[in-house]
Design a protein around this motif. Structure first.
Motif, mmCIF file in Angstrom:
data_model
loop_
_atom_site.group_PDB
_atom_site.id
_atom_site.type_symbol
_atom_site.label_atom_id
_atom_site.label_comp_id
_atom_site.label_asym_id
_atom_site.label_seq_id
_atom_site.Cartn_x
_atom_site.Cartn_y
_atom_site.Cartn_z
ATOM 1 N N ALA A 369 -2.768 -13.750 -7.643
ATOM 2 C CA ALA A 369 -3.143 -12.283 -6.996
ATOM 3 C C ALA A 369 -4.457 -13.010 -6.109
ATOM 4 C CB ALA A 369 -3.909 -11.465 -8.026
ATOM 5 N N CYS A 370 -5.031 -13.480 -7.163
ATOM 6 C CA CYS A 370 -6.426 -13.940 -6.082
ATOM 7 C C CYS A 370 -6.347 -14.840 -4.961
ATOM 8 C CB CYS A 370 -7.653 -15.322 -7.325
ATOM 9 S SG CYS A 370 -9.061 -15.780 -7.085
ATOM 10 N N ARG A 371 -5.409 -15.882 -5.268
ATOM 11 C CA ARG A 371 -4.742 -16.886 -3.576
ATOM 12 C C ARG A 371 -4.410 -15.660 -2.750
ATOM 13 N NH1 ARG A 371 -0.903 -18.933 -1.673
ATOM 14 N NH2 ARG A 371 0.685 -17.735 -3.104
ATOM 15 N N ALA A 372 -3.881 -15.099 -3.231
ATOM 16 C CA ALA A 372 -2.296 -14.027 -2.238
ATOM 17 C C ALA A 372 -3.709 -13.460 -1.052
ATOM 18 C CB ALA A 372 -1.591 -13.194 -2.915
ATOM 19 N N GLU A 377 -2.663 -9.988 6.336
ATOM 20 C CA GLU A 377 -1.529 -8.732 6.281
ATOM 21 C C GLU A 377 -0.203 -9.069 6.200
ATOM 22 O OE1 GLU A 377 -2.006 -6.166 4.421
ATOM 23 O OE2 GLU A 377 -4.770 -6.025 4.299
ATOM 24 N N GLY A 378 0.646 -8.454 5.479
ATOM 25 C CA GLY A 378 1.842 -8.604 5.812
ATOM 26 C C GLY A 378 2.887 -9.893 5.373
ATOM 27 N N SER A 379 1.948 -10.966 5.044
ATOM 28 C CA SER A 379 2.615 -12.492 5.284
ATOM 29 C C SER A 379 3.266 -11.918 3.814
ATOM 30 C CB SER A 379 1.497 -13.499 4.741
ATOM 31 O OG SER A 379 0.712 -12.969 3.787
ATOM 32 N N PRO A 380 4.272 -13.279 2.836
ATOM 33 C CA PRO A 380 4.897 -12.687 2.014
ATOM 34 C C PRO A 380 4.251 -12.621 1.279
ATOM 35 C CG PRO A 380 5.953 -14.750 3.369
ATOM 36 C CD PRO A 380 4.983 -14.072 4.025
ATOM 37 N N ALA A 381 3.105 -13.422 0.576
ATOM 38 C CA ALA A 381 2.763 -13.573 -0.174
ATOM 39 C C ALA A 381 1.739 -12.521 -0.441
ATOM 40 C CB ALA A 381 0.884 -15.194 -0.286
ATOM 41 N N ARG A 382 1.227 -11.596 0.297
ATOM 42 C CA ARG A 382 0.530 -10.409 0.397
ATOM 43 C C ARG A 382 1.994 -9.056 -0.388
ATOM 44 N NH1 ARG A 382 -4.344 -9.556 2.885
ATOM 45 N NH2 ARG A 382 -4.651 -7.696 1.806
ATOM 46 N N LYS A 383 2.591 -9.061 0.585
ATOM 47 C CA LYS A 383 4.206 -8.509 0.203
ATOM 48 C C LYS A 383 4.380 -8.702 -1.487
ATOM 49 C CE LYS A 383 6.295 -8.164 4.868
ATOM 50 N NZ LYS A 383 7.385 -8.923 5.222
ATOM 51 N N LYS A 384 4.558 -10.154 -1.934
ATOM 52 C CA LYS A 384 4.903 -10.055 -3.448
ATOM 53 C C LYS A 384 3.061 -9.737 -4.349
ATOM 54 C CE LYS A 384 5.149 -13.919 -6.974
ATOM 55 N NZ LYS A 384 5.404 -15.359 -6.765
ATOM 56 N N LEU A 385 1.928 -9.808 -3.728
ATOM 57 C CA LEU A 385 1.036 -9.447 -4.636
ATOM 58 C C LEU A 385 1.164 -7.909 -4.138
ATOM 59 C CD1 LEU A 385 -2.043 -9.243 -5.275
ATOM 60 C CD2 LEU A 385 -2.291 -9.575 -2.949
ATOM 61 N N ARG A 393 -4.615 -7.415 -9.802
ATOM 62 C CA ARG A 393 -4.269 -7.172 -8.000
ATOM 63 C C ARG A 393 -6.102 -7.093 -8.195
ATOM 64 N NH1 ARG A 393 -1.170 -2.960 -5.703
ATOM 65 N NH2 ARG A 393 -0.548 -2.343 -7.347
ATOM 66 N N PHE A 394 -6.713 -7.444 -6.576
ATOM 67 C CA PHE A 394 -8.237 -7.638 -6.470
ATOM 68 C C PHE A 394 -7.613 -6.888 -4.766
ATOM 69 C CE2 PHE A 394 -7.391 -11.615 -8.470
ATOM 70 C CZ PHE A 394 -9.170 -11.360 -9.284
ATOM 71 N N THR A 395 -9.046 -5.921 -4.928
ATOM 72 C CA THR A 395 -8.953 -4.867 -4.321
ATOM 73 C C THR A 395 -9.605 -5.448 -2.738
ATOM 74 O OG1 THR A 395 -10.941 -3.974 -4.240
ATOM 75 C CG2 THR A 395 -8.502 -2.580 -5.722
ATOM 76 N N SER A 396 -9.913 -6.688 -2.584
ATOM 77 C CA SER A 396 -10.700 -7.503 -1.257
ATOM 78 C C SER A 396 -11.119 -8.584 -1.854
ATOM 79 C CB SER A 396 -11.869 -6.677 -1.322
ATOM 80 O OG SER A 396 -13.127 -6.879 -2.322
ATOM 81 N N VAL A 397 -11.223 -9.908 -0.673
ATOM 82 C CA VAL A 397 -11.300 -11.292 -0.867
ATOM 83 C C VAL A 397 -12.839 -10.960 -1.894
ATOM 84 C CG1 VAL A 397 -11.804 -13.277 0.156
ATOM 85 C CG2 VAL A 397 -10.238 -11.332 1.403
ATOM 86 N N GLY A 398 -13.511 -10.342 -1.681
ATOM 87 C CA GLY A 398 -14.717 -10.080 -1.917
ATOM 88 C C GLY A 398 -15.091 -9.649 -3.667
ATOM 89 N N GLU A 399 -14.100 -9.434 -3.809
ATOM 90 C CA GLU A 399 -13.910 -8.850 -5.813
ATOM 91 C C GLU A 399 -13.266 -10.348 -6.236
ATOM 92 O OE1 GLU A 399 -11.618 -6.180 -8.409
ATOM 93 O OE2 GLU A 399 -11.421 -5.932 -6.588
#
Length: 679
Positions: A369-372, A377-385, A393-399
């Motif tokens: 989840a940290c990498r995804a 947005e819309g990438s396979p990794a984000r869909k899996k996330l 899950r993480f709500t943002s890259v910064g988090e």
């Protein structure tokens, strides 16, 4: 298990108990006075009229639970103003006694000093970097859990303006000039003050003799007093006499050394009062990497919800069984052996192994989840996330980035433990792979190179143990690349050759071809052009046999470069022309233009300016078709140089003007060298 959690009145009560004792330090005035006197005491070198060669070392020795680290921290706080370059902290053993690799400890110190540590560097190189950095600073170095005198000695700065405060179980034999301070139980007055911080003054005032009895039963050990204080704080109606009575009724653990029995009794008092689910979570926290646990770790170990785990951890911390550490909790090192004994007795080995597996699986998913979250947005990794439970899950890259940085040490320790365990290698491989991807995504491969090097070594350990030749080859290639990047070319060459053997054993054509090409690159870096060309030729033959035209064209270029450096211009020219032909067949116009430009350069080196002029003009045309303005300008400048040599300055001037029109004033910064001596 059920989601029943240990709740001691909610977070407000827990916060009230913690704020009551806060970060206050109790007693130890005699020890502090002795330590201050030792600092001022003249050493043997000073008495002999010589300047001290190294930093002075103060040793605080005592049993786990005696408050030795708290004493060292209080001393560091009092001395901080004397050391303008700050207080540096390093731990040489994890809670429970597992040694921290000296390499990891040195990298931690270098990071605190703002110094990048080279990936793959050994203990000697890293500790020397630490000593060199501290040799020009006035700093205080606090070394906790200094179980090995040799490791402490390797970190000692050659600078008498620094001070080292080491915390250990016993003497550090082998380090000259150590100033020892042995810590035992607290005096009765300080012990009662510590107890009062939990209970409030009323219960102590109404029965001061009971308070003295509790302090005596606890042996004056701060860790034991904290546990009994937490037990009383959770029971507002219980008297101090009740605690004293219960402590006396508990039998001594004969397997414990005499000095550790008071702590074992205090721990048993609190542990036996816990609900079964909370007791099970506490036992399994001994499995937490580096002694650090957050709600996710506890949830995975016990198989309960994250919310229930969080409530339980808060309750355990209020009882003094855990310490707050960042966004999680730390298991006190003095309690870890007791917890291990408990789960070995209370939990079946299969259950313990299942808890480990759940913890590793949860860590893998968090890392994924940290990498995804870094993916678009819309990438396979984000869909899996999006399909993961909300708690993972993480709500943002910064988090995610903040979580990765805060948990870095625990994650690396988790990877080491998983690999050392040897029974969960599949999960260990997944964990290391997920951690590599997360670090690369958030920090970049350059910034994370030191951590990545260690992780690739873990992959290599598992691959060698399991006979996984393909993964062994991949790990060796990754390690060799990092060696080559940091200038350890000989080491890189050895690993590339080992990767070639592993790739052949695995019948992996990619690893084999990549290794052969890399061996050639290592020889080229070492200036052995003949061997470099030989290995490039082997890699080229393999690519051609497999019909991999793009790689074959690229290897023709590398082969041409090796021949050029060796002064074999005829072979170099043939290689570059073959590269240009390969790129033409592939339709790669920019690469074709560059290959022709290199061919023109070789012709110039070989003393054939007319042919170079013709080839260079051909390259200009292909660069124009490719739209590569900078390459066009560079080739125009080369044409100008060649025309000057041929005695046509007017034409040369026209080509220079063309280059200037293409790039303006920047044209002069992009230059193609016009003689072999400039290489």
């Amino acid at each position: 298990m059920t989601d029943q959690a240990l709740d001691l009145g909610g977070p407000d009560r827990a916060d009230a108990v913690r704020s009551g004792r806060g970060d206050r330090f109790f007693g130890r005035q005699r020890e502090l006075k002795s330590l201050h006197a030792d600092i001022e005491h003249a050493g043997l070198d000073t008495l002999a009229g010589r300047k001290a060669a190294r930093a002075r070392v103060l040793l605080i020795a005592g049993r786990p639970g005696s408050g030795r680290t708290a004493l060292a921290e209080e001393l560091a706080r009092q001395l901080a103003d004397r050391y303008p370059d700050g207080v540096l902290r390093v731990r040489l053993a994890e809670p429970g006694g597992r040694p921290v690799p000296l390499e990891e400890a040195a990298r931690h110190l270098l990071g605190d000093l703002g110094i990048a540590s080279p990936p793959g560097a050994g203990d000697d190189e890293l500790t020397e970097m630490v000593r060199d950095a501290l040799s020009v600073r006035r700093a205080l170095l606090l070394v906790d859990e200094a179980h090995d005198a040799e490791h402490v000695d390797l970190l000692l700065p050659h600078n008498p303006d620094c001070l080292v405060v080491a915390v250990s179980d016993g003497p550090l034999t082998g380090i000259p000039g150590v100033r020892p301070c042995t810590v035992g139980g607290m005096d009765a007055k300080a012990a009662i003050e510590l107890l009062t911080a939990f209970t409030g003054e009323v219960r102590i005032t109404v029965d001061p003799q009971a308070a003295e009895a509790v302090a005596e039963e606890c042996g004056g050990l701060p860790a034991a007093l904290v546990l009994v204080g937490g037990w009383l704080a959770a029971r507002p109606r219980a008297s101090v006499a009740d605690a004293a009575k219960r402590l006396r009724a508990l039998p001594d653990d004969g397997e414990q050394p005499r000095g550790g029995r008071p702590l074992a009794r205090a721990f048993r008092l609190v542990y036996e009062s816990l609900p079964q689910p909370a007791a099970r979570i506490l036992r399994l926290l001994a499995l937490a990497p580096a002694g650090f646990a957050d709600a996710h770790t506890a949830s995975a170990l016990a198989g309960c919800s994250v919310a229930a785990a969080r409530t339980t951890l808060d309750g355990l911390a209020t009882l003094g069984l855990l310490r707050t550490a960042g966004d999680g909790f730390e298991v006190p090192g003095c309690l870890t052996p007791l917890l291990r004994t408990l789960y070995e007795v209370s939990d079946r080995p299969a259950e313990v192994q299942l808890a480990r597996a759940r913890m590793l699986e949860r860590t893998v998913r968090r890392l994924q989840a940290c990498r995804a979250i870094t993916e678009p947005e819309g990438s396979p990794a984000r869909k899996k996330l999006a399909g993961l439970p909300r708690a993972l899950r993480f709500t943002s890259v910064g988090e995610a980035d903040a979580w990765l940085r805060a948990h870095r040490s625990a994650l690396l320790a988790c990877a080491r433990l998983a690999v050392d365990d040897g029974e969960l290698d599949t999960l260990a491989r997944r964990l290391v792979a997920a951690l590599v991807r997360a670090l690369a995504a958030h920090q970049g491969t350059e910034a994370a190179a030191s951590d990545l090097y260690g992780l690739h070594r873990l992959v290599l350990d598992v691959a060698e143990r399991r006979g996984l030749r393909r993964e062994q080859a991949a790990a060796l290639l990754n390690l060799a690349d990092l060696d080559a990047r940091t200038g350890r070319t000989e080491d890189a060459l050895a690993r590339y050759r080992a990767a070639l053997d592993a790739g052949r054993a695995a019948n992996d054509p990619y690893a084999t071809g990549r290794a052969m090409e890399s061996v050639g690159g290592a020889y080229q870096e070492l200036g052995d052009w003949q061997r470099a060309a030989d290995w490039y030729g082997r890699a080229l033959a393999q690519r051609q046999a497999r019909g991999e035209q793009a790689d074959a064209a690229r290897l023709y270029g590398r082969l041409g470069t090796a021949h050029t450096y060796a002064g074999r211009y005829g072979e170099a020219l043939r290689s570059w022309r073959a590269a240009a032909a390969g790129y033409r067949r592939l339709g790669d116009v920019p690469a074709q233009a560059r290959a022709l430009s290199e061919a023109a350069r070789i012709q110039e080196y070989a003393g054939r300016p007319e042919e170079s002029l013709h080839t260079c003009r051909e390259a200009v045309e292909w660069a124009r078709r490719a739209g590569d303005v900078r390459l066009q300008a560079a080739l125009q400048l080369r044409l100008a140089d060649t025309l000057d040599r041929l005695g046509d300055p007017a034409a040369a001037r026209l080509h220079r003007l063309t280059a200037e029109r293409l790039l303006g004033t920047e044209a002069s910064t992009y230059e193609i060298r016009s003689g072999p001596e400039e290489d």
